[in-house]
Design an enzyme around this catalytic site. Structure first.
Site, mmCIF file in Angstrom:
data_model
loop_
_atom_site.group_PDB
_atom_site.id
_atom_site.type_symbol
_atom_site.label_atom_id
_atom_site.label_comp_id
_atom_site.label_asym_id
_atom_site.label_seq_id
_atom_site.Cartn_x
_atom_site.Cartn_y
_atom_site.Cartn_z
ATOM 1 N N ARG A 1 0.866 -1.182 0.000
ATOM 2 C CA ARG A 1 0.000 0.000 0.000
ATOM 3 C C ARG A 1 0.900 1.227 0.000
ATOM 4 O O ARG A 1 1.907 1.267 0.719
ATOM 5 C CB ARG A 1 -0.916 0.021 1.231
ATOM 6 C CG ARG A 1 -2.105 -0.934 1.149
ATOM 7 C CD ARG A 1 -3.117 -0.514 0.081
ATOM 8 N NE ARG A 1 -4.260 -1.426 0.012
ATOM 9 C CZ ARG A 1 -4.368 -2.471 -0.802
ATOM 10 N NH1 ARG A 1 -3.385 -2.765 -1.636
ATOM 11 N NH2 ARG A 1 -5.459 -3.213 -0.807
ATOM 12 N N GLU B 1 -2.409 7.559 -4.918
ATOM 13 C CA GLU B 1 -2.733 6.909 -6.193
ATOM 14 C C GLU B 1 -4.201 7.045 -6.584
ATOM 15 O O GLU B 1 -4.546 6.924 -7.770
ATOM 16 C CB GLU B 1 -2.342 5.425 -6.153
ATOM 17 C CG GLU B 1 -3.212 4.577 -5.232
ATOM 18 C CD GLU B 1 -2.832 3.096 -5.264
ATOM 19 O OE1 GLU B 1 -1.642 2.784 -5.131
ATOM 20 O OE2 GLU B 1 -3.753 2.262 -5.420
ATOM 21 N N HIS C 1 -0.534 0.024 -9.772
ATOM 22 C CA HIS C 1 -1.309 -0.946 -8.977
ATOM 23 C C HIS C 1 -1.771 -2.121 -9.852
ATOM 24 O O HIS C 1 -2.962 -2.378 -10.007
ATOM 25 C CB HIS C 1 -2.502 -0.264 -8.300
ATOM 26 C CG HIS C 1 -2.889 -0.951 -7.017
ATOM 27 N ND1 HIS C 1 -3.181 -0.278 -5.858
ATOM 28 C CD2 HIS C 1 -3.019 -2.270 -6.709
ATOM 29 C CE1 HIS C 1 -3.479 -1.146 -4.903
ATOM 30 N NE2 HIS C 1 -3.390 -2.365 -5.404
HETATM 31 P P1 NAD Z 1 -1.486 -11.172 4.923
HETATM 32 O O1 NAD Z 1 -2.520 -10.708 5.883
HETATM 33 O O2 NAD Z 1 -1.461 -12.603 4.515
HETATM 34 O O3 NAD Z 1 -0.013 -10.819 5.477
HETATM 35 C C1 NAD Z 1 0.302 -9.597 6.088
HETATM 36 C C2 NAD Z 1 1.425 -9.858 7.074
HETATM 37 O O4 NAD Z 1 1.840 -8.607 7.598
HETATM 38 C C3 NAD Z 1 1.014 -10.742 8.274
HETATM 39 O O5 NAD Z 1 1.908 -11.809 8.436
HETATM 40 C C4 NAD Z 1 1.055 -9.788 9.463
HETATM 41 O O6 NAD Z 1 1.399 -10.424 10.673
HETATM 42 C C5 NAD Z 1 2.102 -8.791 8.989
HETATM 43 N N1 NAD Z 1 2.045 -7.522 9.673
HETATM 44 C C6 NAD Z 1 0.972 -6.862 10.183
HETATM 45 N N2 NAD Z 1 1.356 -5.710 10.746
HETATM 46 C C7 NAD Z 1 2.712 -5.650 10.604
HETATM 47 C C8 NAD Z 1 3.698 -4.704 10.994
HETATM 48 N N3 NAD Z 1 3.383 -3.604 11.670
HETATM 49 N N4 NAD Z 1 4.979 -4.958 10.653
HETATM 50 C C9 NAD Z 1 5.331 -6.097 9.983
HETATM 51 N N5 NAD Z 1 4.431 -7.023 9.603
HETATM 52 C C10 NAD Z 1 3.146 -6.804 9.906
HETATM 53 O O7 NAD Z 1 -1.634 -10.213 3.658
HETATM 54 P P2 NAD Z 1 -1.158 -10.513 2.160
HETATM 55 O O8 NAD Z 1 -2.220 -11.246 1.429
HETATM 56 O O9 NAD Z 1 0.225 -11.066 2.181
HETATM 57 O O10 NAD Z 1 -1.131 -9.032 1.568
HETATM 58 C C11 NAD Z 1 -0.183 -8.086 2.018
HETATM 59 C C12 NAD Z 1 -0.597 -6.715 1.512
HETATM 60 O O11 NAD Z 1 -0.433 -6.675 0.083
HETATM 61 C C13 NAD Z 1 -2.063 -6.374 1.739
HETATM 62 O O12 NAD Z 1 -2.233 -5.733 2.992
HETATM 63 C C14 NAD Z 1 -2.404 -5.457 0.604
HETATM 64 O O13 NAD Z 1 -2.309 -4.119 1.077
HETATM 65 C C15 NAD Z 1 -1.297 -5.700 -0.425
HETATM 66 N N6 NAD Z 1 -1.804 -6.152 -1.738
HETATM 67 C C16 NAD Z 1 -1.421 -5.460 -2.850
HETATM 68 C C17 NAD Z 1 -1.850 -5.886 -4.104
HETATM 69 C C18 NAD Z 1 -1.428 -5.188 -5.388
HETATM 70 O O14 NAD Z 1 -2.044 -5.423 -6.445
HETATM 71 N N7 NAD Z 1 -0.407 -4.352 -5.385
HETATM 72 C C19 NAD Z 1 -2.681 -7.008 -4.197
HETATM 73 C C20 NAD Z 1 -3.041 -7.687 -3.035
HETATM 74 C C21 NAD Z 1 -2.592 -7.265 -1.802
#
Ligand code: NAD
Length: 346
Positions: free
Chosen positions: A235, A264, A296
Site C-alpha cells: 500500500r 494513487e 497498482h
Molecule cells: P497477509 O494478511 O497474509 O499478510 C500480512 C502480514 O503482515 C502478516 O503476516 C502480518 O502479521 C504482517 N504484519 C501486520 N502488521 C505488521 C507490521 N506492523 N509490521 C510487519 N508485519 C506486519 O496479507 P497478504 O495477502 O500477504 O497481503 C499483504 C498486503 O499486500 C495487503 O495488505 C495489501 O495491502 C497488499 N496487496 C497489494 C496488491 C497489489 O495489487 N499491489 C494485491 C493484493 C494485496
C-alpha cells in the site's frame, strides 16, 4: 442479489459476468469510483461492490445505509479504505477477498525487483531506439544479497521463499508473527531496526494500519543501508513519498520500484496521458533514472481476476442467504486479520 458494482473496468466486468453465470446476481456496473457524488447511483441496492481506491468513510457509509445498502463487498484483500467502526454502527456488513492469488502479487514483486536492478525498462527503451550502449545499465547479482521482507503473510512469505530458495539471497524478515515454515528454510526473523540496517533490498508486504503508516520515512531511510533498493507492492502510504524523494536525491536510496503510491486514488487506473498531473511529488519520482513505477498492477492476472470474482460473488450469495460470512471484516478483526491464515501462501 442486486449489486451496484463501482470502479469497474472492462476486465472487471468480463470476469465478474463470466463467473456470475453460476451465481445469478443482478450486477449493475458503474465505471466511476464510489464517492459522495456517485453514491446516489447505489440508492436502493442492498449491496455495493468496490475496489481499493473507493474510500468508504462515515459520511459515505451513512448515505449508503440510509438508501438501503446492507452489504459492502470489497474486491480486494486490504480494507484500509473503509471505516469499519462506522460500517458496524450503521448495520452494514463488510466482506473482502482475503486471498485471491498471492502468487500474482509475489511474482510481480520479484519481476519489479529484477526489472529495477537490471535496468530492463531503460534497456528496452534504448534498444527500440537502436541504442545498444550498455553505459548506465550495471545491475547487481541478487545471489548472496540481503533482502529484508516486512510482513511475511501470504504474499511476503512467497516473496521470501522465492528469493531465498530461487535466488540464493539471505532473507531477513520482520513480522510480529513468525512463520515456522520460513524459519525452517533459513529465513531469519529480526527486529525492524536490524532488518533496515542490514538489507540491500527492502520489500514491503505488511498491511496499511495506523502502525505501519509511513513505515518508511526520513528517519528509517537514514538508518537504512546506504544505496538500498526499496520495493513496495503493498500500500502506498507505507512510504512517506517526500522523504523518499529526498533519499533518492541524496543517494541514500539506491533504487525504488513501486506498484502503489499514497495519493494513487487521484491517478491510477485512468488514462491521464492528456492531462497535466498536479502531484509534484509523484512527478518528481518519475524523473529519477533509478525509479520504476507501475499503476497498482501486481494483482492483475487472469487467475487472480477469476478468483476475485468467484470469492466476491460467493460472499454476496452467502449474505443473501443469511449464512455465516467467512470473509467478513469487522473493526475488532483489524489486528487479528493478519493471522487468519497462519500457513500463509494460500
Ligand atoms: P497477509 O494478511 O497474509 O499478510 C500480512 C502480514 O503482515 C502478516 O503476516 C502480518 O502479521 C504482517 N504484519 C501486520 N502488521 C505488521 C507490521 N506492523 N509490521 C510487519 N508485519 C506486519 O496479507 P497478504 O495477502 O500477504 O497481503 C499483504 C498486503 O499486500 C495487503 O495488505 C495489501 O495491502 C497488499 N496487496 C497489494 C496488491 C497489489 O495489487 N499491489 C494485491 C493484493 C494485496
Amino acid at each position: 442479489m442486486r449489486v451496484a458494482v463501482f470502479s469497474t473496468k472492462p476486465y472487471d466486468r468480463q470476469y465478474l459476468s463470466e463467473t456470475n453465470a453460476a451465481f445469478g446476481h443482478e450486477l449493475v456496473y458503474f465505471e466511476p469510483k464510489l464517492d459522495l457524488t456517485t453514491a446516489p447511483l447505489a440508492d436502493g441496492f442492498p449491496a455495493v461492490c468496490v475496489f481499493v481506491n473507493d474510500k468508504l468513510d462515515r459520511d459515505l457509509l451513512a448515505h449508503l445505509a440510509a438508501a438501503g445498502t446492507r452489504l459492502v463487498a470489497l474486491r480486494c484483500a486490504g480494507f484500509n479504505n473503509i471505516d469499519l467502526v462506522a460500517a458496524g454502527e450503521l448495520g452494514i456488513d463488510v466482506v473482502r477477498v482475503p486471498a485471491y492469488s498471492p502468487h500474482a502479487v509475489a511474482e510481480f514483486t520479484v519481476a519489479l525487483l529484477l526489472a529495477l536492478d537490471r535496468r530492463i525498462p531503460r534497456a528496452w527503451a534504448r534498444v527500440r531506439d537502436n541504442n545498444f550502449s550498455l553505459d548506465g545499465l550495471i545491475g547487481s547479482d541478487l545471489f548472496g544479497k540481503t533482502v529484508g521482507v516486512v510482513g511475511t503473510g501470504r504474499i511476503g512469505g512467497l516473496v521470501a521463499r522465492c528469493l531465498k530458495l530461487g535466488f540464493g539471497c539471505r532473507v531477513l524478515a520482520f513480522d510480529q508473527w513468525h512463520d515456522p515454515a520460513l524459519v525452517e528454510i533459513g529465513i531469519e526473523y529480526r527486529p525492524l531496526a536490524e532488518v533496515l540496517v542490514e538489507a540491500d533490498i527492502l520489500t514491503l508486504h505488511c498491511p496499511l494500519t495506523p502502525e505501519t503508516h509511513h513505515l518508511v520515512n526520513a528517519a528509517t531511510i537514514e538508518k537504512a543501508r546506504p544505496g538500498f533498493m526499496l520495493v513496495n507492492t503493498s500500500r502506498g502510504a507505507l512510504i512517506d513519498a517526500e522523504a523518499l524523494v529526498e533519499g533518492l536525491k541524496s543517494g541514500k536510496v539506491g533504487g525504488v520500484a513501486l506498484d502503489v503510491y499514497e495519493q494513487e486514488a487521484d491517478l491510477f487506473f485512468e488514462d491521464l496521458s492528456n492531462e497535466i498531473i498536479q502531484d509534484d511529488v509523484f512527478q518528481r519520482l518519475l524523473t529519477f533514472p533509478n525509479v520504476l513505477v507501475t499503476g497498482h498492477q501486481a494483482f492483475l492476472t487472469a487467475d487472480a481476476l477469476r478468483a476475485i470474482s468467484e470469492t466476491t460473488l460467493h460472499n454476496i450469495a452467502a449474505a443473501e442467504k443469511g449464512e455465516v460470512l467467512e470473509n467478513i471484516v469487522v473493526a475488532e478483526s483489524v489486528s487479528a486479520a493478519p493471522r487468519d491464515n497462519p500457513q500463509g501462501g494460500k
